[in-house]
Design an enzyme around this catalytic site. Structure first.
Site, PDB file in Angstrom:
ATOM      1  N   GLU A 136      41.236  43.241  50.594  1.00 26.51           N
ATOM      2  CA  GLU A 136      41.913  42.321  51.153  1.00 26.51           C
ATOM      3  C   GLU A 136      43.419  42.101  50.887  1.00 26.51           C
ATOM      4  OE1 GLU A 136      39.598  42.561  48.767  1.00 26.51           O
ATOM      5  OE2 GLU A 136      40.144  41.538  46.924  1.00 26.51           O
ATOM      6  N   ASP A 181      30.716  43.342  47.563  1.00 25.73           N
ATOM      7  CA  ASP A 181      32.137  43.389  47.888  1.00 25.73           C
ATOM      8  C   ASP A 181      32.701  44.623  47.196  1.00 25.73           C
ATOM      9  OD1 ASP A 181      35.362  41.781  47.289  1.00 25.73           O
ATOM     10  OD2 ASP A 181      34.615  42.923  49.065  1.00 25.73           O
ATOM     11  N   ASN A 182      33.749  45.426  47.603  1.00 22.68           N
ATOM     12  CA  ASN A 182      34.487  46.414  46.864  1.00 22.68           C
ATOM     13  C   ASN A 182      33.619  47.602  46.398  1.00 22.68           C
ATOM     14  OD1 ASN A 182      35.221  43.380  44.927  1.00 22.68           O
ATOM     15  ND2 ASN A 182      36.684  44.435  46.266  1.00 22.68           N
ATOM     16  N   ASP A 242      30.131  40.035  43.771  1.00 16.05           N
ATOM     17  CA  ASP A 242      31.614  40.000  43.823  1.00 16.05           C
ATOM     18  C   ASP A 242      32.169  39.961  42.398  1.00 16.05           C
ATOM     19  OD1 ASP A 242      34.316  38.430  45.363  1.00 16.05           O
ATOM     20  OD2 ASP A 242      33.972  40.372  44.793  1.00 16.05           O
ATOM     21  N   LYS A 286      32.393  44.796  38.681  1.00 15.00           N
ATOM     22  CA  LYS A 286      31.824  45.791  39.330  1.00 15.00           C
ATOM     23  C   LYS A 286      30.844  46.808  38.532  1.00 15.00           C
ATOM     24  CE  LYS A 286      34.697  44.292  41.817  1.00 15.00           C
ATOM     25  NZ  LYS A 286      34.113  42.873  42.324  1.00 15.00           N
TER      26      LYS A 286
HETATM   27  C1  LIG Z   1      29.381  39.515  32.869  1.00 14.35           C
HETATM   28  C2  LIG Z   1      28.867  38.969  34.244  1.00 14.35           C
HETATM   29  C3  LIG Z   1      29.748  37.888  34.909  1.00 14.35           C
HETATM   30  N1  LIG Z   1      29.028  36.746  34.915  1.00 14.35           N
HETATM   31  C4  LIG Z   1      29.761  35.579  35.704  1.00 14.35           C
HETATM   32  N2  LIG Z   1      30.959  35.788  36.166  1.00 14.35           N
HETATM   33  C5  LIG Z   1      31.558  37.033  35.820  1.00 14.35           C
HETATM   34  C6  LIG Z   1      31.050  37.887  35.363  1.00 14.35           C
HETATM   35  N3  LIG Z   1      31.771  39.038  35.424  1.00 14.35           N
HETATM   36  C7  LIG Z   1      33.061  38.581  35.981  1.00 14.35           C
HETATM   37  N4  LIG Z   1      32.535  37.355  36.581  1.00 14.35           N
HETATM   38  C8  LIG Z   1      33.763  36.442  37.199  1.00 14.35           C
HETATM   39  O1  LIG Z   1      33.779  37.140  38.521  1.00 14.35           O
HETATM   40  C9  LIG Z   1      35.115  37.163  38.639  1.00 14.35           C
HETATM   41  C10 LIG Z   1      35.635  38.583  38.651  1.00 14.35           C
HETATM   42  C11 LIG Z   1      35.675  39.465  39.700  1.00 14.35           C
HETATM   43  C12 LIG Z   1      36.153  40.977  39.633  1.00 14.35           C
HETATM   44  N5  LIG Z   1      36.589  41.453  40.841  1.00 14.35           N
HETATM   45  C13 LIG Z   1      37.414  42.349  40.731  1.00 14.35           C
HETATM   46  O2  LIG Z   1      37.581  43.022  39.621  1.00 14.35           O
HETATM   47  C14 LIG Z   1      37.805  42.734  41.926  1.00 14.35           C
HETATM   48  C15 LIG Z   1      39.032  43.538  41.878  1.00 14.35           C
HETATM   49  C16 LIG Z   1      39.617  44.000  42.949  1.00 14.35           C
HETATM   50  C17 LIG Z   1      40.959  44.868  43.038  1.00 14.35           C
HETATM   51  C18 LIG Z   1      41.875  44.858  41.795  1.00 14.35           C
HETATM   52  C19 LIG Z   1      42.909  45.539  42.022  1.00 14.35           C
HETATM   53  C20 LIG Z   1      43.063  46.530  42.834  1.00 14.35           C
HETATM   54  F1  LIG Z   1      44.269  47.352  42.605  1.00 14.35           F
HETATM   55  C21 LIG Z   1      42.138  46.823  44.057  1.00 14.35           C
HETATM   56  C22 LIG Z   1      41.264  45.876  43.955  1.00 14.35           C
HETATM   57  C23 LIG Z   1      39.551  43.581  44.442  1.00 14.35           C
HETATM   58  C24 LIG Z   1      38.262  42.666  44.194  1.00 14.35           C
HETATM   59  O3  LIG Z   1      38.042  42.351  45.472  1.00 14.35           O
HETATM   60  C25 LIG Z   1      37.790  42.264  43.394  1.00 14.35           C
HETATM   61  O4  LIG Z   1      36.596  41.571  43.598  1.00 14.35           O
HETATM   62  C26 LIG Z   1      36.030  36.581  37.786  1.00 14.35           C
HETATM   63  O5  LIG Z   1      36.058  34.999  38.314  1.00 14.35           O
HETATM   64  C27 LIG Z   1      35.090  36.591  36.520  1.00 14.35           C
HETATM   65  O6  LIG Z   1      35.442  35.399  35.495  1.00 14.35           O
HETATM   66 MG   LIG Z   2      35.831  41.489  45.501  1.00 17.70          MG
END
Ligand SMILES: CCc1ncnc2c1ncn2[C@@H]1O[C@H](/C=C/CNC(=O)c2cc(-c3ccc(F)cc3)cc(O)c2O)[C@@H](O)[C@H]1O
Ligand SMILES: [Mg+2]
Length: 215
Positions: free
Chosen positions: A199, A169-170, A141, A144
């Site tokens: 969500e 997820d997603n 999660d 992506k």
């Molecule tokens: C480098 C590797 C790596 N290593 C360790 N931690 C990392 C990492 N890369 C990222 N993180 C952390 O993970 C979390 C990011 C998660 C990213 N998730 C979505 O982008 C997302 C978006 C939507 C959506 C947004 C807008 C919309 F319009 C529709 C849908 C819905 C969803 O459920 C979603 O999960 C943050 O805490 C990052 O700090």
């Molecule tokens: Mg997600």
């Protein structure tokens, strides 16, 4: 300066949830994100699917990629029996700090190991540092475009073995096309798509469950 969204989520937990009651933490976050401010937690609808997969796998060791505020960490950890744990990776220190407090409020800190760092840097150390043989369940999660490279890295590090379940997820929104193509076309994975909704919205999204079949 203005508080951050994760800080406002933590406030909602501290105002509405009961210390030591994981379900009340989940309910408080879902209520806040549905009625006050949307946030990218897996949410209640996809969260129920996550719950059913955790119960089906009854994992001893879980890896979560992307902690954010700890919502899905709490959902997973609350279902784990004594001795089982979830290792969750988060590279944003501010988010990690919030997640630690959310996890503590839920009383599940003994079942959670939050590691601050980028997945690509942490995964190669999992065996040595945490004594992990292989993960029973991996919940993806985080960013992506990291799903596929991190899955390949987990394979290379021998952290995915016959029977390991990947739950992503997603896979529709925002979408993870290269990951989906990989797990659905690889002869070494058995994949299933759980159709659901993004969500707190009516938009389509879903979870992809992929079981590793071994080499
Ligand atoms: C480098 C590797 C790596 N290593 C360790 N931690 C990392 C990492 N890369 C990222 N993180 C952390 O993970 C979390 C990011 C998660 C990213 N998730 C979505 O982008 C997302 C978006 C939507 C959506 C947004 C807008 C919309 F319009 C529709 C849908 C819905 C969803 O459920 C979603 O999960 C943050 O805490 C990052 O700090
Ligand atoms: Mg997600």
């Amino acid at each position: 300066t203005r508080t951050s969204r994760p800080q406002r989520i933590l406030k909602a937990v501290q105002r509405k949830a009961t210390v030591g009651d994981p379900q009340s933490v989940i309910t408080a976050i879902d209520h806040f994100c549905r009625h006050r401010e949307w946030a990218m937690n897996v949410g209640d609808e996809k969260g129920s699917i996550l719950d059913s997969v955790v119960n089906e796998v009854s994992p001893v060791t879980v890896l979560e990629l992307g902690t954010y505020c700890g919502y899905s960490t709490v959902r997973i950890a609350r279902l784990l029996p004594p001795g089982a744990c979830v290792i969750t990776l988060e590279f944003n220190p501010d988010y990690a700090a919030i997640a630690r407090q959310v996890i503590k409020w839920s009383g599940l800190e003994d079942k959670v190991q939050l590691v601050e760092g980028a997945s690509g840097d942490c995964i190669p150390w999992m065996k040595e540092h945490f004594g992990v043989q292989a993960f029973d369940l991996v919940f993806l999660d985080h960013w992506k475009e990291r799903y596929l490279p991190d899955t390949k890295l987990l394979e290379e590090c021998g952290l995915i073995q016959k029977g390991t379940v990947l739950l992503a997820d997603n896979v529709i929104c925002p979408g993870t096309p290269d990951y989906l193509e990989y797990v659905r076309n690889s002869p070494r994975y058995n994949s299933h798509y759980y159709r659901s909704h993004l969500e707190y919205t009516k938009a389509e999204d879903g979870l992809e469950k992929s079981v590793f079949l071994g080499y």
